[in-house]
Every structure is written in C-alpha cells, then in structure tokens.
Write an enzyme that holds these catalytic residues in place. Structure first.
Site, short mmCIF file in Angstrom:
data_model
loop_
_atom_site.label_atom_id
_atom_site.label_comp_id
_atom_site.label_asym_id
_atom_site.label_seq_id
_atom_site.Cartn_x
_atom_site.Cartn_y
_atom_site.Cartn_z
N GLU A 40 0.79 -1.22 0.00
CA GLU A 40 0.00 0.00 0.00
C GLU A 40 0.82 1.27 0.00
O GLU A 40 0.29 2.36 -0.18
CB GLU A 40 -1.01 0.01 1.15
CG GLU A 40 -0.44 -0.15 2.53
CD GLU A 40 -0.64 -1.57 3.06
OE1 GLU A 40 -1.06 -1.71 4.22
OE2 GLU A 40 -0.35 -2.52 2.32
N ASN A 41 2.15 1.16 0.20
CA ASN A 41 2.98 2.37 0.10
C ASN A 41 3.45 2.62 -1.33
O ASN A 41 4.25 3.52 -1.56
CB ASN A 41 4.16 2.30 1.07
CG ASN A 41 5.07 1.11 0.82
OD1 ASN A 41 4.61 0.03 0.48
ND2 ASN A 41 6.36 1.30 1.01
#
Length: 210
Positions: A40-41
């Site tokens: 998710e980064n």
C-alpha cells in the site's frame, strides 16, 4: 503456515501481504506463478526479503521492512495504491489479526488497551476492498487465549470480511454458510483432533466436506 497460504493463491493473482507473519508468504510463492505482490505504500511487483548484503534502505514495504523488486515492478503514489485497494483490484489480501470471529469479523488494528497506539494503516481498506481476505495468525495469544472467537471483543477492522483463517494449529473457514449453523468449519488440523480444537477454542465447530 505461510507456505500453506501460498499454496492456496491462484496463479495470476494480485496479492497484498499485511505486516508481520503475512510477509513470509512472499518466500513461498511458486516461481512463474504470475502472482504479483502489491504494497500500500506504492509498489507493484514486490519480491521476497533481500539477503543481508543486498538491503536497500529505500526499498521497503508498508511495514518499513526491506523488500526486493521483481522484473517489471512499478512504483506509484500512495493515493493510487489505495485506489487499487478500494476499487476492488486486489484479488487476495493476507492479514494478521488480534481476533477473528466465526462470522468473519476482523479485529487487527488495536488491542483496545488504554494508551495503545492505533495502527490501522490500510487494513480497513484491504479487508473490505480485496476480493478475498484471509488471516494468517497463531491461534492462541501468548497467554493461551483463543484468537478465533464467537464474537470479537476488540475494536473491529471490518465486518464479515474474512473467509479463511490459517494458523499453527488448524485451517478454518469462517463467515456466512447456511449449512454450518453459524459455526466455523475445520479444513485441516495439525497435531490435534477436532474435539481438542473445540476445547482449545471453546467453540462448536463443523468440518468442511468434499
């Protein structure tokens, strides 16, 4: 445990691995399976953990753990990453948990203790945004309390979002199933009988057939 999860992921899937135990799944994915790991980064095409002499401090997953990139990997803004999660573009997410209920409710962002630091991250988005959400966890806490429960007592991450729990003692299916009478379904056990598992959890369980 991680190898058991990896064996169930369909070739060609887009998969997000949560912080902690779930990150180990990356070490067990079959070569040439076409499985693509998402963080998710902002990384698509994450590989397994690097060897100690190949760590790049700028190449990390959402848990700030060093990772590798595979050929064809891509980077993008975190907002785009969350759009992938919320838009239903992730096939499977593998999450850790403090508690999972037999109805598939998930509690994995706070212990509920006074002063505890919330750590929700992208868990809520993944739990409800992925097409399938599974949990990888030890079945008991360090003091012997079951983490698979009839009803979660900790703050919820998502409702009826988990379909399967992979643990050190058993694999169990959870969530709605009219034939189960509201009980979790035992897929397989490791070193314990069905009755011993029920006693360990304090739950009535049924078995997956077929």
């Amino acid at each position: 445990m991680a190898a058991r999860v990896a064996a169930d992921i369909r070739p060609g899937s887009y998969v997000n691995l949560g912080i902690g135990l779930p990150t180990l799944v990356a070490e067990h994915l079959p070569e040439h399976s076409g499985i693509t790991l998402h963080t998710e980064n902002g990384l698509l095409g994450m590989g397994p953990a690097p060897h100690a002499d190949r760590v790049d401090p700028e190449l990390i997953n959402a848990g700030k753990v060093p990772v590798t990139e595979l050929a064809g990997a891509s980077y993008f803004h975190q907002a785009d990453s969350f759009a992938m999660m919320r838009g239903g573009h992730i096939d499977v997410c593998v999450l850790g948990a403090f508690q999972v209920s037999v109805s598939g409710d998930l509690a994995n962002w706070s212990t509920g203790e006074p002063g505890a630091v919330p750590a929700v991250g992208g868990a809520m988005d993944l739990a409800v945004g992925a097409r399938r959400s599974v949990v990888l966890m030890n079945l008991l806490t360090k003091d012997g309390r079951p983490k698979l429960v009839g009803e979660c007592s900790l703050p919820l991450t998502g409702v009826a979002c988990v379909s399967r729990v992979y643990s050190d003692v058993a694999v169990l299916d959870v969530g709605p199933d009219p034939s189960s009478g509201g009980r979790a379904r035992v897929v397989e056990t490791y070193g314990v009988s069905h009755g011993e598992l029920e006693e360990m959890l304090g739950l009535s369980l049924t078995s997956v057939t077929g």
